[in-house]
Scaffold this active site. Structure first.
Site, PDB file in Angstrom:
ATOM      1  N   LYS A   1      -2.013  -1.533  -3.918  1.00 49.71           N
ATOM      2  CA  LYS A   1      -2.911  -0.372  -3.869  1.00 49.71           C
ATOM      3  C   LYS A   1      -2.099   0.900  -3.927  1.00 49.71           C
ATOM      4  CE  LYS A   1      -5.888   2.011  -0.668  1.00 49.71           C
ATOM      5  NZ  LYS A   1      -6.336   2.126   0.666  1.00 49.71           N
TER       6      LYS A   1
ATOM      7  N   LYS B   1       0.869  -1.185   0.000  1.00 46.17           N
ATOM      8  CA  LYS B   1       0.000   0.000   0.000  1.00 46.17           C
ATOM      9  C   LYS B   1       0.899   1.226   0.000  1.00 46.17           C
ATOM     10  CE  LYS B   1      -3.590   2.396   2.589  1.00 46.17           C
ATOM     11  NZ  LYS B   1      -4.568   2.288   3.661  1.00 46.17           N
TER      12      LYS B   1
HETATM   13  C1  PBG Z   1      -7.549   3.144   5.467  1.00 48.94           C
HETATM   14  C2  PBG Z   1      -7.756   3.097   4.005  1.00 48.94           C
HETATM   15  C3  PBG Z   1      -7.549   4.103   3.030  1.00 48.94           C
HETATM   16  C4  PBG Z   1      -8.015   3.580   1.814  1.00 48.94           C
HETATM   17  C5  PBG Z   1      -8.458   2.283   2.059  1.00 48.94           C
HETATM   18  N1  PBG Z   1      -8.268   1.991   3.412  1.00 48.94           N
HETATM   19  C6  PBG Z   1      -7.085   5.509   3.161  1.00 48.94           C
HETATM   20  C7  PBG Z   1      -5.693   5.821   3.491  1.00 48.94           C
HETATM   21  O1  PBG Z   1      -4.814   4.960   3.634  1.00 48.94           O
HETATM   22  O2  PBG Z   1      -5.487   7.017   3.689  1.00 48.94           O
HETATM   23  C8  PBG Z   1      -8.031   4.323   0.495  1.00 48.94           C
HETATM   24  C9  PBG Z   1      -9.029   3.830  -0.487  1.00 48.94           C
HETATM   25  C10 PBG Z   1      -9.355   4.739  -1.603  1.00 48.94           C
HETATM   26  O3  PBG Z   1      -8.769   5.818  -1.826  1.00 48.94           O
HETATM   27  O4  PBG Z   1     -10.289   4.378  -2.337  1.00 48.94           O
HETATM   28  N2  PBG Z   1      -6.252   3.183   5.894  1.00 48.94           N
END
Ligand code: PBG
Length: 315
Positions: free
Chosen positions: A241, A188
């Site tokens: 992601k 991520k």
């Molecule tokens: C929670 C989380 C996030 C997303 C999914 N789970 C936000 C982040 O890490 O700030 C982002 C998903 C999206 O932008 O569609 N940590």
């Protein structure tokens, strides 16, 4: 290999039937997961409908519609009423996600109920772990994240999806939940494409940013290490992601590892196409299908996407 004029690749492009016969990648609704936000009240998001939120009561209606359309999996995100330093709403038995799960579980026995496991929606500072001496403390956050995962499973979740990027969180959850599938947000990235999500989930950090725990967008070898570590800690599915700006990462993980691979087609990727379509610059449906096909072509087995519901009507 013979060349022109013997070989003419256009022969197989002439009709829709021929193109379909040789198509290498197809979209199957069963590979898609719809994100859903649940909060204390229902709030529509007119510009980005799937980034609106539902009260627990209204969520059932939406899920009923999704199930009727053939959607087989959803991932729940909670927006609590109250936030605190530790994010205790994340494991509150009466929290929004836990209540939603208890409501949905008996009504939709076939539907896959996944949950996002993170503290950022529940902490007053918006970070994904607890703060000690101005920094996001890794080890202290693990127990809290595992507690949230356990509370989701007790309320009826089929699988949990840790998205916090603390080191060791998959092991911490695995220790508590030996039987539960873990879909880990393994690679991520600290991305600029989460903007609409953070607005919807009210989870933007109140100070600093997430670069001390989410990955540097410049790295791909590190993504392989993250995925390998999560699998070693007991993850069942690994995830990359965002998706579209990281197709090379999806491809690299697919080539190296045999575990099921997910990709998250994030809010910013969705919003860009929506905005382009609103201006008349893009055909949303064509651009969405092309994007989702590209993510699958790169090597993702399953895709979390805000287009899942619409895709169900398009396919
Ligand atoms: C929670 C989380 C996030 C997303 C999914 N789970 C936000 C982040 O890490 O700030 C982002 C998903 C999206 O932008 O569609 N940590």
């Amino acid at each position: 290999m013979s060349a022109f004029p013997n070989t003419r690749l256009r022969r197989l492009r002439r009709t829709g039937a021929l193109r379909s016969l040789v198509r290498e990648t197809r979209l199957d609704l069963d590979d898609f997961v719809q994100p859903l936000f649940v909060g204390p009240d229902t709030r529509e998001n007119p510009e980005l409908p799937p980034l609106g939120r539902f009260s627990v009561a209204d969520l059932s209606h939406e899920v009923e519609e999704l199930a009727r359309l053939g959607v087989s999996a959803v991932i729940l995100f909670g927006i609590p009423d109250d936030k605190d330093e530790e994010g205790s709403g994340a494991w509150d038995e009466d929290g929004v996600v836990q209540r939603a799960l208890r409501e949905l579980r008996p009504r939709f026995p076939e539907l896959l109920l996944l949950t996002d496991v993170c503290l950022c929606e529940y902490t007053s500072h918006g970070h994904c772990g607890v703060i000690r001496d101005g920094e996001v403390a890794n080890d202290e956050s693990l127990e809290l994240i595992a507690r949230a995962a356990v509370s989701h499973v007790e309320a009826g979740a089929d699988a949990v999806c840790p998205s916090d990027m603390m080191d060791g969180r998959v092991a911490a959850i695995r220790e508590q939940l030996p039987e539960t599938p873990i879909l880990a947000y393994s690679a991520k990235y600290a991305s600029a494409f989460y903007g609409p999500f953070r607005e919807a989930a009210e989870s933007a950090p109140s100070f600093g940013d997430r670069r001390s725990y989410q990955m540097d967008p410049a790295n791909v070898r590190e993504a392989l290490r993250e995925c390998e570590l999560d699998l070693a800690e007991g993850a069942d599915v690994i995830m990359v992601k965002p998706a579209l700006p990281y197709l090379d990462v999806i491809r690299a993980v697919r080539e190296r590892l045999d575990a099921p691979l997910a990709a998250y087609n994030v809010s910013g990727e969705y919003a860009m196409v929506k905005a382009g379509a609103r201006h008349g610059w893009l055909d949303e449906r064509a651009a969405a299908i092309e994007s989702l096909t590209a993510i699958k072509r790169a090597g993702a087995d399953l895709v979390v996407s805000y287009w899942t519901k619409e895709l169900a009507t398009w396919l």
